[in-house]
Design a protein around this motif. Sequence first.
Motif, PDB file in Angstrom:
ATOM      1  N   THR A   1       0.817  -1.219   0.000  1.00  0.00           N
ATOM      2  CA  THR A   1       0.000   0.000   0.000  1.00  0.00           C
ATOM      3  C   THR A   1       0.850   1.268   0.000  1.00  0.00           C
ATOM      4  O   THR A   1       0.320   2.360  -0.208  1.00  0.00           O
ATOM      5  CB  THR A   1      -0.950   0.029   1.215  1.00  0.00           C
ATOM      6  OG1 THR A   1      -0.181  -0.049   2.413  1.00  0.00           O
ATOM      7  CG2 THR A   1      -1.913  -1.141   1.182  1.00  0.00           C
TER       8      THR A   1
ATOM      9  N   ALA B   1      -5.280   1.825   1.628  1.00  0.00           N
ATOM     10  CA  ALA B   1      -5.174   0.789   2.675  1.00  0.00           C
ATOM     11  C   ALA B   1      -6.481   0.626   3.444  1.00  0.00           C
ATOM     12  O   ALA B   1      -6.471   0.372   4.651  1.00  0.00           O
ATOM     13  CB  ALA B   1      -4.022   1.094   3.621  1.00  0.00           C
TER      14      ALA B   1
ATOM     15  N   LEU C   1      -7.265  -6.502   1.909  1.00  0.00           N
ATOM     16  CA  LEU C   1      -6.622  -5.298   1.401  1.00  0.00           C
ATOM     17  C   LEU C   1      -6.398  -5.449  -0.098  1.00  0.00           C
ATOM     18  O   LEU C   1      -5.897  -6.484  -0.561  1.00  0.00           O
ATOM     19  CB  LEU C   1      -5.279  -5.060   2.094  1.00  0.00           C
ATOM     20  CG  LEU C   1      -5.345  -4.591   3.548  1.00  0.00           C
ATOM     21  CD1 LEU C   1      -3.949  -4.592   4.161  1.00  0.00           C
ATOM     22  CD2 LEU C   1      -5.960  -3.195   3.645  1.00  0.00           C
TER      23      LEU C   1
END
Length: 600
Positions: free
Chosen positions: A146, A177, A270
Amino acid sequence: MSPRDAVAHLTPELWDRAGRLLIRKALAEFTHERLLVPEPGPAGRYAVTSDDEAVTYRFAARVLSLDHWLVEADSITRHDRTGAELPLDALDFFIELRGRLGLSADVLPVYLEEISSTLSGTAFKLAAEPVGAAQLAKSGFQEIETGMTEGHPCFVANNGRLGFGIHEYLSYAPETASPVQLIWLAARRDRSTFTASADIDYDTLIHSELSEPTRARFARTLNDLGLDPADYHLLPVHPWQWWNKLSISFAAEVARQHLVCLGPGDDEYLAQQSIRTFFNATDPSKHYVKTALSVLNMGFMRGLSAAYMEATPAINDWLAALISADEIFRAARFSIIRERAAIGYHHRQYEAATAKGSPYRKMLAALWRESPVPSLEPGQRLATMASLLHTDPDGVSVVSALVEESGLTPATWLRRYLDAYLTPVLHSFYAYDLVFMPHGENVILVIEDGAVQRVIFKDIAEEIAVMDPTAVLPPTVERIRVDVPEDKKLLSIFTDVFDCFLRFLNGILVSEGLLEEDTFWRTVADCVLDYQRAVPHLSEKFAQYDMFAEDFALSCLNRLQLRDNREMVDLQDPAGALQLIGTLKNPIAEFGAENKGSRH
């Protein structure tokens, strides 16, 4: 979040910085692809003039091997005919050079929209608390994922994501994120196809991915509708896809209960750099989930083909077996993370109305890919290979931070990395006529004390190809066979590895003063030569496909996107779609000539 807060990153200062960085990249990459021909001036400065010669861009740059332009972002200025300085504006840049760039009237506005989205994403990243390269290099797998700010190193419009609103960007873009809960559907078994690797079946997979309370909740939802759970497969979908596509475009399937929305699962995921793939943050040992996402990004609608999914596990099983049986791969500790199971939903009317490859056939499918986390040994950590090209706001790179952490000389660090990464790519090509798409986002590094110990390749079934027309392949794997002209076969290494990754890595190491160019490319050459010496039985192939040829064709990625940013490449004929413009001097050719005697 209020509408105003959602665009808090869109400030004059951040927008100007994002625009300057994007123009820097555009000047570098469009010049590399010979769309622009800067005129040299004094003291390492260059000039590019607009189509109508009304505007001139001036900048300082250094040119490295492979025609790689290191353009100094802060040196870029824009001037009118009188020489007066004008403010930089990234959108104006593309309009002023539209003819030179080959942007048609149809493509230009969509491309400008992709550039606007890319700039907005850059501004968001610039607004975040800066993280130093040394800190990022030692961070966790997903913190690194991220923390990336650049995206694909070659493509200028590399974060278009057309289809996302700002609230969806904040929810689903990897750099935000934001934890995501996938939405689960029940899909009638007579309209969906589930396939799996030999070592797993549907029930085992679902039991490992969903807790007993979640499965019970989903079963109750079906029972309450008078439906039998045994008649359905469970299928995860991207929330955007449900809200924006399936609930509308598949409305008839929902109305007739061929599809039943079961709601979100419990695990949090994620988004990865590839945007439609999710890492399980609740339990990192569980599978990645790759979903269909009908968003336009970097030259393609990012759907997922139900037809392609069917053969995916078999292709992965075949490749995993090939790798495990080969001593060169074993010596390099090379591995893949398998796509172990896949599911696709067949919308009968859309399939009747469209041809193979249509985006309408790619709206509802998913696959489960192994997590690399369980394979780690104590003291090891993971990082996407794309992170090697990341630089922090102070201009320090992750690769230089890793070199420092390792205590190795830069050349020794580089050689260990090449042994882990380049050697398997070479062996796949020469021993099996097998090619990957080994760009930074498709490769995971296993790092220990700052040094690369081994690499893991991913995104297998959609990206690999066998170029040998006589290779014996199982029927379920036949799909990966491609017909590539002899003179283009080696471009799979020269373009994908040399031009699209090592070119940038060399630029970073040279600009930071860690290595001389000659040392970098000599190290690459030594890796190739040592591989060749290890497999002398392939010497005829080395002569046929010469890694030390004087030059190779320049394959231009941005030209593909500038020509057609909705469908950059015909996936049925990827080689036929290449934009080849002249040649590049092979940076390892001279080192091959030095060692020619020792290769025979």
